[in-house]
Design a protein around this motif. Structure first.
Motif, mmCIF file in Angstrom:
data_model
loop_
_atom_site.group_PDB
_atom_site.id
_atom_site.type_symbol
_atom_site.label_atom_id
_atom_site.label_comp_id
_atom_site.label_asym_id
_atom_site.label_seq_id
_atom_site.Cartn_x
_atom_site.Cartn_y
_atom_site.Cartn_z
ATOM 1 N N PHE A 256 0.816 -1.218 0.000
ATOM 2 C CA PHE A 256 0.000 0.000 0.000
ATOM 3 C C PHE A 256 0.850 1.268 0.000
ATOM 4 C CE2 PHE A 256 -3.486 -2.794 0.931
ATOM 5 C CZ PHE A 256 -4.620 -2.130 0.475
ATOM 6 N N HIS A 257 2.094 1.175 0.477
ATOM 7 C CA HIS A 257 2.946 2.372 0.487
ATOM 8 C C HIS A 257 3.663 2.589 -0.833
ATOM 9 C CE1 HIS A 257 2.578 2.746 4.909
ATOM 10 N NE2 HIS A 257 2.860 4.016 4.651
ATOM 11 N N HIS A 258 3.644 1.608 -1.721
ATOM 12 C CA HIS A 258 4.325 1.751 -3.001
ATOM 13 C C HIS A 258 3.576 2.792 -3.848
ATOM 14 C CE1 HIS A 258 5.675 0.641 -7.099
ATOM 15 N NE2 HIS A 258 6.819 0.401 -6.462
ATOM 16 N N GLY A 259 4.270 3.865 -4.173
ATOM 17 C CA GLY A 259 3.668 4.933 -4.972
ATOM 18 C C GLY A 259 2.695 5.801 -4.193
ATOM 19 N N PHE A 260 2.732 5.742 -2.844
ATOM 20 C CA PHE A 260 1.801 6.498 -2.002
ATOM 21 C C PHE A 260 2.352 7.915 -1.791
ATOM 22 C CE2 PHE A 260 0.050 7.401 2.371
ATOM 23 C CZ PHE A 260 -1.270 7.489 1.982
ATOM 24 N N LYS A 261 1.486 8.931 -1.974
ATOM 25 C CA LYS A 261 1.922 10.326 -1.808
ATOM 26 C C LYS A 261 1.795 10.685 -0.325
ATOM 27 C CE LYS A 261 0.014 11.404 -6.380
ATOM 28 N NZ LYS A 261 -1.030 12.144 -7.110
ATOM 29 N N SER A 262 2.817 10.299 0.471
ATOM 30 C CA SER A 262 2.677 10.444 1.930
ATOM 31 C C SER A 262 3.050 11.849 2.398
ATOM 32 C CB SER A 262 3.546 9.407 2.647
ATOM 33 O OG SER A 262 4.889 9.555 2.249
ATOM 34 N N SER A 263 4.048 12.515 1.756
ATOM 35 C CA SER A 263 4.470 13.840 2.224
ATOM 36 C C SER A 263 3.562 14.917 1.652
ATOM 37 C CB SER A 263 5.912 14.107 1.779
ATOM 38 O OG SER A 263 6.774 13.254 2.473
ATOM 39 N N ARG A 264 3.241 15.873 2.472
ATOM 40 C CA ARG A 264 2.371 16.970 2.049
ATOM 41 C C ARG A 264 3.025 18.306 2.403
ATOM 42 N NH1 ARG A 264 0.672 13.493 -0.252
ATOM 43 N NH2 ARG A 264 -1.420 12.618 -0.450
ATOM 44 N N LEU A 265 2.392 19.399 1.940
ATOM 45 C CA LEU A 265 2.876 20.729 2.302
ATOM 46 C C LEU A 265 2.840 20.893 3.817
ATOM 47 C CD1 LEU A 265 1.075 22.898 -0.430
ATOM 48 C CD2 LEU A 265 3.516 22.350 -0.285
ATOM 49 N N PHE A 266 3.696 21.740 4.323
ATOM 50 C CA PHE A 266 3.819 22.012 5.766
ATOM 51 C C PHE A 266 4.204 20.733 6.548
ATOM 52 C CE2 PHE A 266 0.413 24.826 4.101
ATOM 53 C CZ PHE A 266 1.155 26.000 4.068
ATOM 54 N N GLN A 267 4.805 19.738 5.838
ATOM 55 C CA GLN A 267 5.364 18.531 6.456
ATOM 56 C C GLN A 267 4.347 17.690 7.218
ATOM 57 O OE1 GLN A 267 8.654 17.796 5.838
ATOM 58 N NE2 GLN A 267 8.516 19.591 4.517
ATOM 59 N N LYS A 268 3.098 17.765 6.872
ATOM 60 C CA LYS A 268 2.120 16.903 7.542
ATOM 61 C C LYS A 268 2.133 15.527 6.885
ATOM 62 C CE LYS A 268 -2.723 16.350 8.704
ATOM 63 N NZ LYS A 268 -4.112 16.763 8.434
ATOM 64 N N THR A 269 2.306 14.454 7.714
ATOM 65 C CA THR A 269 2.393 13.096 7.181
ATOM 66 C C THR A 269 1.006 12.522 6.964
ATOM 67 O OG1 THR A 269 4.418 12.803 8.434
ATOM 68 C CG2 THR A 269 3.403 10.820 7.570
ATOM 69 N N VAL A 270 0.847 11.857 5.831
ATOM 70 C CA VAL A 270 -0.413 11.179 5.531
ATOM 71 C C VAL A 270 -0.163 9.680 5.605
ATOM 72 C CG1 VAL A 270 -2.238 10.844 3.832
ATOM 73 C CG2 VAL A 270 -1.101 13.060 4.025
ATOM 74 N N PHE A 271 -1.074 8.950 6.255
ATOM 75 C CA PHE A 271 -0.919 7.508 6.447
ATOM 76 C C PHE A 271 -1.862 6.741 5.538
ATOM 77 C CE2 PHE A 271 0.642 9.522 10.231
ATOM 78 C CZ PHE A 271 1.724 8.734 10.627
ATOM 79 N N VAL A 272 -1.586 5.454 5.347
ATOM 80 C CA VAL A 272 -2.456 4.602 4.527
ATOM 81 C C VAL A 272 -3.877 4.617 5.086
ATOM 82 C CG1 VAL A 272 -2.884 2.230 3.766
ATOM 83 C CG2 VAL A 272 -0.563 3.119 3.765
ATOM 84 N N TRP A 273 -3.988 4.686 6.421
ATOM 85 C CA TRP A 273 -5.334 4.688 7.025
ATOM 86 C C TRP A 273 -6.144 5.910 6.576
ATOM 87 C CZ3 TRP A 273 -8.154 1.055 8.829
ATOM 88 C CH2 TRP A 273 -9.317 1.327 9.583
ATOM 89 N N ASP A 274 -5.430 7.018 6.305
ATOM 90 C CA ASP A 274 -6.134 8.199 5.777
ATOM 91 C C ASP A 274 -6.792 7.867 4.448
ATOM 92 O OD1 ASP A 274 -5.417 9.836 7.935
ATOM 93 O OD2 ASP A 274 -3.444 10.219 7.053
ATOM 94 N N PHE A 275 -6.069 7.127 3.606
ATOM 95 C CA PHE A 275 -6.627 6.707 2.312
ATOM 96 C C PHE A 275 -7.849 5.812 2.528
ATOM 97 C CE2 PHE A 275 -6.451 3.040 -0.721
ATOM 98 C CZ PHE A 275 -7.094 3.660 -1.779
ATOM 99 N N VAL A 276 -7.769 4.873 3.487
ATOM 100 C CA VAL A 276 -8.884 3.959 3.767
ATOM 101 C C VAL A 276 -10.101 4.761 4.236
ATOM 102 C CG1 VAL A 276 -9.673 2.089 5.286
ATOM 103 C CG2 VAL A 276 -7.380 1.999 4.268
ATOM 104 N N GLU A 277 -9.894 5.726 5.128
ATOM 105 C CA GLU A 277 -11.020 6.522 5.646
ATOM 106 C C GLU A 277 -11.676 7.353 4.535
ATOM 107 O OE1 GLU A 277 -9.073 8.582 8.897
ATOM 108 O OE2 GLU A 277 -10.193 7.365 10.345
ATOM 109 N N LYS A 278 -10.834 7.925 3.663
ATOM 110 C CA LYS A 278 -11.389 8.719 2.565
ATOM 111 C C LYS A 278 -12.207 7.842 1.617
ATOM 112 C CE LYS A 278 -8.208 12.610 2.479
ATOM 113 N NZ LYS A 278 -7.263 13.410 1.678
ATOM 114 N N ALA A 279 -11.722 6.610 1.395
ATOM 115 C CA ALA A 279 -12.457 5.686 0.528
ATOM 116 C C ALA A 279 -13.808 5.356 1.143
ATOM 117 C CB ALA A 279 -11.638 4.410 0.322
#
Length: 1359
Positions: free
Chosen positions: A1220-1243
């Motif tokens: 799930f982390h392969h090709g995952f856009k984890s880094s965001r502006l202002f250095q906030k980390t995004v996790f795989v669980w964020d993707f699951v919740e959005k889905a």
């Protein structure tokens, strides 16, 4: 020697080889028994007395009529037989094990019958049958010598009784506290108790059953013995009985006795296989039969008597101990009972054969044989009225004690039961009942009868003393005059008759009165045609014997029906097999056990390690080059026949359903037909060409037979010469096949313990040269021949004791051979344990399967415990308790504690509290290795009730802690204690061998055992927990309130709060088994709530096993993934101190929770670090799924923790996280980390939005249901009160999806969800349809397995 040559050709196929007469030699007079003198010397040496004065053999305190005097072989015919050389010493001792017995006219002088066995070096057996009777002493020298002995005896008593009362009481007390071996001495009866009230010495002698030549008639025992190659017990007994009748009858027999002896020696052949034979005794014909080649081998000893003596359940228990090759000691006053039970048990072993020491009759003067540290089956004659509680044996930890006369047994601890024992006993009971024998005789195991009483059992009839005596006598032979008088009294008394009729009407039978009546009627009907009572009884016995044996044989046929499939036949020819025999594995034990029903495993795992099973498999392998061994041929034929009848049964399917024997009727009919329709009749006895007048008949005296007639057999005897050549071929083949009875694991042990005993006193081989052999095959090399010669000299069995040289020096030399044997056995056992445990290292070395099952491991450790007990009981001075090892440990403990007390008294030290380590060096304090502390742990365990159990627990604990060698070295370092406890020849006092022994045990430190933790599952264990933070990046302490919960394979500790600012805690909890997970969390209270934890350490304070649970993550709100609780997976951890001391583990470590490296590489702020390629990720998923599948293919008890495979490093969760982390856009502006669980919740939000759900409902129904289940699971995880963080939630989702078989259905939903385009790059594996489909296929392979999740993972989740 003309006799030898004349008789030699016929010997192998003659019914009897020798006729022997033993008794008193009137020329040499009364000689004290040398064996009794040796026994006294050994006892004096054991007790530290002057052994020189003890070796005379004279004992004036004993009544002369009760002393042992030397018997001699007065005559034996013929002089010698080439095939069975005459062993005069052994035959003399076994014919009269107690030496000569004297009686007067006031004593009972009924004739007695017993049998014995001699096992020769090639494994073949010779049987002896002995009829002992009393003959009047006519020699005036013998009578006057006895009179003199009585006068000396009386004078000794008078001087002993003359002193004051106090001295006499002290002497009696000293005699009562005699040594333990005295209580064993059946041949050395106690001296008559002094009677000081009598004034006249002659009156004293008379009251004590004394002898006065002017008043009394003196009688002495004499034995007639027939030595035969096969156990025709009934026929031999009847013949000897008729010879004795001929001597005691009022009229002379029809022919001189020489005619009958000559007839049985030279003119009666062995019956052909499958045929019956009738020959003629003095008064009546005698019939015997021999089984055919496809039937069970001949066994003529009465199994009915064996079952009656012990009871059905007890006999099955003793039989099981025999199968497992434990030490078995039979105990009875009656020699024939010892032989009947010993032969009965060994007969039932078919198709296996007892491979160890086999001495059914062990004279009391040779009790030191019981010190032999090897498996044995021995019979010991008991003394009348001896209490079992006074009987102390050298070693009892692995002993099965069988008190035949009192019908009870004492069993070793913790031995497995025979499979289907209840149904097996029921089937045997039905067979016994059909023949009128109650299966319920015998007392329960481990009960102890009061001295002189017979234990009663429920449902057993009440018997008067007179009737009980009748019963006992009925078991031993014919009715004596006294019993007949009792019967006449009952018959003539009208009142007793009416009482008897009344009891019959109420349903109570006085069984033995009926038995007596039956016997009297049978005797009266004997002369009225048809079968005589004796013949009917013999037929009934034979039919019962064969049916009981068939039931036992049927059990083995069922249990080992497919054994051939697991025999490993890797050698191309006999020569290479013999050369490499020791390195080869002949039987695939692991596969065989995995194919068996689970209830069979405890027994079979022990049984396939025995020498008898190894010999059976060796014989099977040999059969591809040589003719099959007879027992194996019969067994294989039965298995083939069973397969024909059970074609529909798949060979791989093994069932634990009990299968009854189906051929009982046919087997009994075969015997009955042979006995009813006689196939052959031998030549009748006839007048011989001999001098008239010699051997004149004199009633009551056995005449001196004419040796010149009896030493020479017939010159032209067609049957003897015709079959001599065939017999010679058969005997050679037997030697060729039987010499290879060596298991690769035990060959060296047996070599050391048995082959090297040629020079030994009491296991010495025959000195006779072996029979000539045919030339070896050309292919056999010199090494092969050498091996075969060695193996032949080893033989299958130890033969009977040879008594030619029993000097103390030879006995010491004997024990030296035992020491060498024990050392070799230790080397082989430790080597086997290492090879089985070493994992893939062993496979690479060519040692077979990688993994050892817990069952096999337990069997090997139990075998090691048995070996240590045998080593500790070898050469023991005075036995205390049943476990010699635990007794030694207790002595050591008491000495150490006394020394400690003395030191404290001499130099009292004020207790200084230990300075607490600074926070910067928090770690587990090292465990002090203490033998005494380990003993205290064992002593505090209320679950263990016996010394043997405590010793085994202590061995298991020391083995698990890797300190067994260290502890034993410390125990043996107190040389003064060892000298006090052990004789000079004991194993533990041989310095060089002791050092090697400790070195072999030290090698076991290279592998991990959990043999204590896995066995004692209910004990309370103290655990210590230490939390280690990463101090460079965080505070060492936290202001919040931390808690911990430790889980293992056997349960969990529950949540335990840890005090603030404390990183270490201890708690007591029921054994958790191997530790698997730790839940660590806190309540996020205070200003410094965030906490970066490196790992958690947990130690079992009894075993010292330490587990490390890596974390490497933050706990706290607003940092990392916001988790306040983490589930950590453990690994067994070794401190550097243990590695240095050689206790380090070299087996592959358990998997543990994912390392800090992986976590940072996946969720690092900069995205830098190691990133696996798509190929590596797919390979990791495949490996993780494979590991789970392998887990479920192991036996249930061997699987270990599934949590490790789901959540540990290289686990399913770890591999899917990488996917799930392969090709995952984890880094965001202002250095906030995004996790795989964020993707699951959005889905989930996307799927649940009103308009999208409408779209989904238009799709196929299953997809809509899948979408609902996915949303339901994610929402349930989000709504849990646990603060497990985003990575923890993803881990839980994967575990639940795997458990409920939903993961392959959820993946397409995530792939189809538009959110994926926002959060994943185009190259992501999740956006590659082909890769996702492959992943779905891999995950679907888990659907056939029932995945269960540990409680620590799914706490507070109800789905």
């Amino acid at each position: 020697m003309s006799g030898g040559s004349a008789g030699s050709g016929a010997a192998p196929c003659r019914f009897a080889h020798y006729f022997v007469i033993c008794g008193i030699d009137t020329e040499t007079g009364l000689e004290p028994d040398q064996l009794a003198a040796l026994y006294q010397w050994l006892e004096a040496d054991r007790q530290g007395k002057d052994s020189a004065t003890a070796a005379t053999g004279e004992n004036f305190e004993q009544s002369p009529l009760k002393r042992t005097f030397k018997s001699k072989v007065l005559a034996h015919y013929p002089e010698n037989v080439e095939w069975n050389p005459f062993d005069q010493d052994a035959v003399n001792m076994l014919c009269m094990p107690k030496g000569l017995s004297f009686r007067t006219q006031t004593d009972q002088r009924d004739p007695q019958f017993h049998s014995f066995i001699i096992t020769k070096e090639d494994g073949s057996r010779t049987y002896g049958f002995v009829h002992t009777f009393y003959e009047e002493v006519t020699s005036s020298q013998i009578c006057s010598a006895m009179q003199t002995l009585y006068q000396m005896h009386n004078a000794e008593h008078a001087s002993a009784n003359h002193p004051t009362t106090s001295s006499s009481s002290s002497s009696s007390s000293s005699s009562s506290s005699s040594s333990s071996m005295d209580s064993l001495a059946g041949s050395l009866d106690e001296a008559d108790s002094p009677n000081s009230s009598s004034s006249s010495s002659s009156l004293l002698a008379y009251k004590a059953g004394g002898y006065d030549s002017s008043r009394d008639t003196l009688y002495v025992s004499k034995a007639l013995c027939l030595i035969t190659p096969m156990p025709f017990m009934h026929a031999s007994r009847r013949l000897l009985s008729q010879l004795h009748r001929a001597v005691t009858a009022a009229t002379a027999p029809p022919l001189p006795l020489e005619s009958y002896v000559y007839n049985i020696l030279y003119e009666v052949p062995l019956p052909a296989p499958g045929r019956s034979l009738k020959f003629h005794g003095v008064y009546e014909p005698i019939v015997c039969q021999r089984p055919g080649l496809g039937e069970l081998p001949l066994a003529d000893f009465s199994l009915a008597e064996a079952f009656s003596l012990l009871g059905l359940e007890n006999l099955i228990q003793v039989f099981t101990c025999t199968l497992l090759e434990m030490q078995i000691l039979l105990y009875s006053q009656d020699y024939q009972r010892l032989m009947t039970v010993a032969e009965g048990i060994t007969t039932l072993l078919f198709p296996f054969q007892w491979q160890h020491v086999y001495v059914p009759i062990l004279p009391a003067s040779l009790l030191h044989f019981l010190d032999a540290p090897v498996p044995y089956l021995m019979g010991l004659q008991s003394k009348e009225g001896t209490d079992r509680s006074k009987l102390e044996l050298p070693q009892e930890a692995n002993l099965c004690f069988v008190d035949i006369d009192n019908h009870y047994i004492e069993l070793p601890e913790d031995f497995p039961h025979l499979p289907n024992k209840t149904e097996f006993i029921q089937e045997l009971g039905e067979v016994l009942l059909r023949f009128g024998i109650s299966p319920n005789t015998g007392a329960p195991p481990r009960t102890r009868a009061c001295p002189g009483s017979t234990p009663s059992t429920p449902g057993r009839e009440h018997k008067t003393v007179a009737l009980r005596q009748l019963e006992d006598d009925g078991r031993n032979g014919n009715l004596a005059g006294e019993e007949l008088a009792v019967l006449e009294l009952l018959q003539e008394n009208a009142t007793l008759e009416r009482l008897h009729e009344l009891t019959k009407r109420t349903g109570v039978t006085v069984a033995h009165v009926e038995t007596l009546r039956g016997k009297v009627k049978a005797q009266s009907a004997e002369c009225q045609g048809g079968l005589t009572a004796a013949e009917e009884d013999e037929l009934k016995n034979a039919k019962l014997n064969i049916q009981l044996r068939e039931v036992f044989a049927s059990r083995f046929t069922t249990m080992f029906a497919d054994y051939e499939a697991f025999v490993i036949q890797s050698a191309p020819d006999l020569e290479s097999w013999l050369t490499n025999r020791e390195q080869m594995h002949n039987f695939d034990k692991a596969s065989f056990l995995s194919d068996q029903p689970e209830p069979y495993l405890p027994f079979l795992s022990h049984f396939i390690e025995t020498q008898m099973f190894a010999t059976f498999i060796d014989n099977k392998i040999m059969s591809q080059w040589e003719e099959k061994e007879p027992l194996l041929r019969v067994f294989d034929a039965r298995i083939d026949k069973a397969r024909l009848y059970n074609v529909q049964r798949a060979p791989s399917l093994r069932s634990s359903i009990y299968q009854r024997c189906s051929i009982l009727k046919e087997s009994a009919q075969a015997i009955e037909q042979r006995l009813m329709k006689i196939d052959h009749t031998a030549i009748h006895p006839h007048l011989l060409d001999m001098k008239i007048g010699q051997g004149k008949y004199e009633q009551g005296f056995f005449p001196k037979l004419q040796a010149d007639v009896l030493n020479t057999g017939p010159i032209n005897n067609k049957w003897s010469h015709r079959s001599a050549r065939a017999q010679r071929t058969k005997d050679h083949h037997r030697q060729q096949t039987e010499h290879l009875s060596l298991d690769s694991d035990l060959k060296e042990q047996v070599e050391g313990c048995l082959i090297l005993q040629n020079s030994m006193a009491f296991w010495e081989w025959d000195n006779a040269s072996p029979p000539p052999n045919k030339p070896p095959k050309k292919s056999a090399s010199a090494s092969c021949l050498k091996y075969m010669q060695e193996a032949r000299s080893l033989g299958k069995n130890l033969r009977q004791p040879k008594l030619s040289d029993l000097s103390p020096a030879v006995i010491a030399q004997t024990n030296w051979k035992f020491v060498e044997g024990l050392l070799k056995e230790c080397r082989m056992k430790t080597k086997r344990m290492l090879v089985e445990k070493m994992g893939w290292e062993a496979v690479e070395l060519g040692h077979g399967e990688a993994n050892i099952t817990g069952l096999e491991e337990n069997t090997l450790i139990a075998s090691l415990c048995d070996l240590l007990e045998r080593i500790w009981s070898h050469g023991l001075q005075v036995k205390q308790g049943k476990s010699a090892l635990w007794s030694h440990l207790l002595h050591y403990q008491s000495r150490e504690e006394r020394l400690l007390e003395q030191q404290q008294v001499e130099s009292p030290v004020s207790h200084v509290p230990e300075r607490r380590k600074s926070d910067c060096s928090i770690a587990l304090p090292s465990v002090r290795v203490s033998l005494i502390q380990d003993m205290r742990h064992i002593q505090s365990m209320s679950e263990i009730k016996t010394d043997v159990g405590r010793a085994r627990a202590w061995i298991r604990l020391s083995l698990e802690k890797k300190v067994l060698s260290q502890h034993l070295k410390q125990l043996l370092s107190q040389q003064a204690l060892t000298k006090n406890l052990y004789k000079r020849y004991a194993f533990l006092r041989c310095e060089e061998e002791k050092e090697q022994f400790l070195f072999h045990l030290l090698s076991l430190n290279t592998v991990d055992y959990f043999c204590f933790t896995s066995v004692f599952t209910t004990i309370m264990i103290p655990y210590r927990v230490v939390i280690i933070p990463i101090k460079k990046l965080t505070n060492a302490m936290t202001t919040s309130n931390p808690w911990v919960c430790v889980s293992g394979e056997l349960g969990d500790s529950g949540i335990m709060q840890i005090p603030k600012n404390v990183l270490e805690t201890t708690f007591d909890c029921q054994n958790l088994g191997k530790l698997t997970t730790v839940q660590l969390g806190h309540d996020n209270a205070g200003l410094l709530a965030k906490w970066l934890v490196d790992c958690v350490m947990v130690r079992n304070e009894i075993t010292g096993h330490t587990y490390r649970f890596p974390c490497g993550r933050w706990l706290g709100k607003g940092i990392d993934d916001g988790s306040l609780e983490r589930v950590l997976i453990g690994e067994l951890w070794m401190s550097s101190g243990e590695e240095d001391s050689g206790r380090c583990c070299r087996t592959p470590p358990l998997q543990h929770s994912p390392s800090q490296t992986r976590r940072i590489s996946i969720t690092s702020l900069s995205g830098r670090g190691y990133k696996p390629t798509s190929a590596q990720i797919q390979e990791a998923i495949g490996e993780a799924v494979n590991n789970i599948i392998k887990h479920f293919h192991k036996p249930e008890k061997e699987r270990g923790s599934l949590t490790v495979l789901l959540c540990g490093e290289s686990s399913l969760v770890a591999a899917l996280e990488q996917f799930f982390h392969h090709g995952f856009k984890s880094s965001r502006l202002f250095q906030k980390t995004v996790f795989v669980w964020d993707f699951v919740e959005k889905a989930v939000v996307y799927m649940e939005s009103a308009d999208q759900m409408g779209d989904l409902q238009e799709t196929a129904e299953p997809l809509g249901m899948t979408c609902q289940s996915f949303c339901h699971y994610v929402n349930a995880i989000n709504s849990t009160p646990r603060n497990i963080g985003k990575d923890g939630k993803f881990q839980l989702l994967v575990c639940l999806g795997a458990r409920d078989r939903l993961l392959p259905q959820w993946l397409p939903l995530l792939v189809e969800c538009p959110v994926i385009q926002q959060m994943y790059e185009d190259i992501a594996l999740l956006r590659d349809r082909t890769t996702v489909n492959a992943l779905i296929g891999v995950l679907e392979t888990l659907h056939e397995f029932p995945i269960t999740l540990e409680a620590s993972l799914i706490k507070c989740i109800d789905l």
